[in-house]
Design a protein around this motif. Structure first.
Motif, mmCIF file in Angstrom:
data_model
loop_
_atom_site.group_PDB
_atom_site.id
_atom_site.type_symbol
_atom_site.label_atom_id
_atom_site.label_comp_id
_atom_site.label_asym_id
_atom_site.label_seq_id
_atom_site.Cartn_x
_atom_site.Cartn_y
_atom_site.Cartn_z
ATOM 1 N N ASP A 116 0.951 -1.086 -0.222
ATOM 2 C CA ASP A 116 -0.355 0.020 0.252
ATOM 3 C C ASP A 116 0.777 1.314 -0.258
ATOM 4 N N LEU A 117 2.148 0.761 -0.576
ATOM 5 C CA LEU A 117 3.234 2.190 0.059
ATOM 6 C C LEU A 117 3.008 3.168 -1.574
ATOM 7 N N PRO A 118 3.260 4.442 -0.971
ATOM 8 C CA PRO A 118 2.680 5.403 -2.765
ATOM 9 C C PRO A 118 4.406 5.077 -2.784
ATOM 10 N N PRO A 119 4.633 5.405 -4.470
ATOM 11 C CA PRO A 119 5.735 5.399 -4.925
ATOM 12 C C PRO A 119 6.692 6.176 -4.240
ATOM 13 N N ILE A 120 7.424 5.376 -3.668
ATOM 14 C CA ILE A 120 8.979 5.556 -2.737
ATOM 15 C C ILE A 120 10.169 6.356 -3.938
ATOM 16 N N ASP A 121 10.224 7.493 -3.813
ATOM 17 C CA ASP A 121 11.125 7.825 -4.438
ATOM 18 C C ASP A 121 12.961 7.973 -3.378
ATOM 19 N N ALA A 122 12.711 7.910 -2.370
ATOM 20 C CA ALA A 122 14.517 7.975 -2.013
ATOM 21 C C ALA A 122 14.100 7.566 -0.250
ATOM 22 N N ALA A 178 21.375 15.676 -3.791
ATOM 23 C CA ALA A 178 20.026 15.749 -4.010
ATOM 24 C C ALA A 178 19.442 14.784 -4.594
ATOM 25 N N ILE A 179 17.622 14.666 -3.796
ATOM 26 C CA ILE A 179 17.306 13.396 -3.980
ATOM 27 C C ILE A 179 16.055 14.094 -5.081
ATOM 28 N N ALA A 180 15.907 15.051 -4.963
ATOM 29 C CA ALA A 180 15.133 15.660 -6.387
ATOM 30 C C ALA A 180 15.209 17.262 -6.741
ATOM 31 N N PRO A 181 14.473 17.840 -7.199
ATOM 32 C CA PRO A 181 14.813 19.461 -7.966
ATOM 33 C C PRO A 181 14.177 20.024 -7.020
ATOM 34 N N GLY A 182 15.643 20.538 -6.128
ATOM 35 C CA GLY A 182 15.110 21.450 -4.672
ATOM 36 C C GLY A 182 15.157 20.614 -3.325
#
Length: 328
Positions: A116-122, A178-182
């Motif tokens: 049920d996790l949402p998309p995990i970016d980091a 950096a794990i995403a812009p900003g």
């Protein structure tokens, strides 16, 4: 003990002697002898935890534009910040152990089912103890989400040994990724230690994280003692006051054994004050029985400590698995 580091090779620094990592100078020693361990086990009270505690899992939103923290259990939390999804020290396994037939068994089911996790970016991975670095969980998350894993030095070797295609960025205290812009994850000091077995003590670095996304700032302490408090006051000077601090409040008894490596609830309150954090979440309690205190003791002592200092209890909450809080 072996003289060759099995995880990391690099120059000597003020916290790496060429073989083993060290806590900052002037802080208490975390190493314990075999005799210390025997003394602890010999004198430990027969504190009983429940075999299981009911949990109602939640299903998080896919994305949150503000700042939300959801408790999964122990040190595993879902940070949703500025549309980004970040997990801390993900452990979905039944035991915090190198094997699944022995070792500390979880008494609370995960507050979010892994499917049920949402998309995990980091993923922010603080150190290599089994209640924080769980290879089985990392494999599932890698297969489903391919997240970037940010971790202190040496832990990348452990992860890549099991997941060769994992995206891992390993760094020293003071490094930022950096794990995403900003959005940047800064690795910061903690007072702790590391090992996965008998011969690798302090051969991988440990730490916490400052996660900055635009104007928002989240501190994840990982595992840490309080020590002199210097590292937390310096974090305030370097980064400013966090919007929320995710702080360990459990696994602290007996103090003669645990104080250098794990904060108790009163020390966690002091960290919040040292940081000037606007709010805090209590973690690292109530899921795995690692030490001697009763299961409910951390939350009870936290509430009592806040009342004694005249602090609004809503400012520092011991979230239960499946609970979440917004910090806007």
């Amino acid at each position: 003990m072996p003289d060759r580091n099995c995880y990391y090779a690099g120059p000597v620094t003020d916290h790496f002697d060429g073989t083993r990592f060290l806590n900052p100078s002037g802080e208490p020693e975390t190493d314990r002898s075999f005799g210390d361990i025997l003394r602890w086990r010999r004198t430990a009270p027969s504190t009983q935890w429940p075999k299981s505690v009911p949990v109602t899992p939640t299903v998080p939103k896919d994305r949150v534009e503000g700042l939300r923290v959801t408790m999964v259990g122990h040190a595993t939390m879902l940070i949703q910040i500025g549309g980004l999804n970040v997990l801390t020290d993900p452990v979905w396994s039944d035991r915090a152990s190198p094997v699944q037939f022995a070792g500390p068994k979880r008494v609370t089911a995960p507050g979010v089912r892994i499917e049920d996790l949402p998309p995990i970016d980091a993923i922010l991975l603080s150190h290599n103890h089994y209640d924080h670095l769980d290879v089985a969980t990392l494999k599932v998350l890698h297969d489903r989400h391919k997240p970037l894993i940010v971790t202190p030095l040496g832990n990348d070797r452990i992860i890549l040994r099991h997941i060769p295609t994992a995206r891992v960025s390993a760094g020293d205290w003071g490094d930022a990724f950096a794990i995403a812009p900003g959005v940047q994850a800064h690795i910061v000091p903690a007072l702790h230690w590391s090992s996965r077995g008998m011969g690798d003590r302090r051969m991988a670095l440990w730490g916490g994280f400052m996660l900055r996304a635009g104007e928002r700032l989240v501190y994840f302490a990982g595992d840490t003692g309080y020590g002199t408090g210097t590292i937390f006051r310096r974090l305030r000077e370097a980064f400013g006051a966090p919007d929320v601090a995710l702080l360990p409040i459990g696994a602290y008894d007996p103090r003669w054994f645990m104080a250098a490596q794990h904060t108790d609830p009163e020390e966690a309150i002091q960290i919040m004050l040292d940081l000037g954090a606007r709010a805090a979440v209590g973690m690292h309690w109530g899921t795995f029985k690692l030490t001697d205190e009763p299961r409910e003791d951390p939350a009870q002592r936290l509430r009592a400590g806040l009342a004694e200092r005249g602090i609004d209890p809503a400012a520092f909450v011991p979230l239960l698995p499946g609970e979440w809080a917004n910090f806007d």
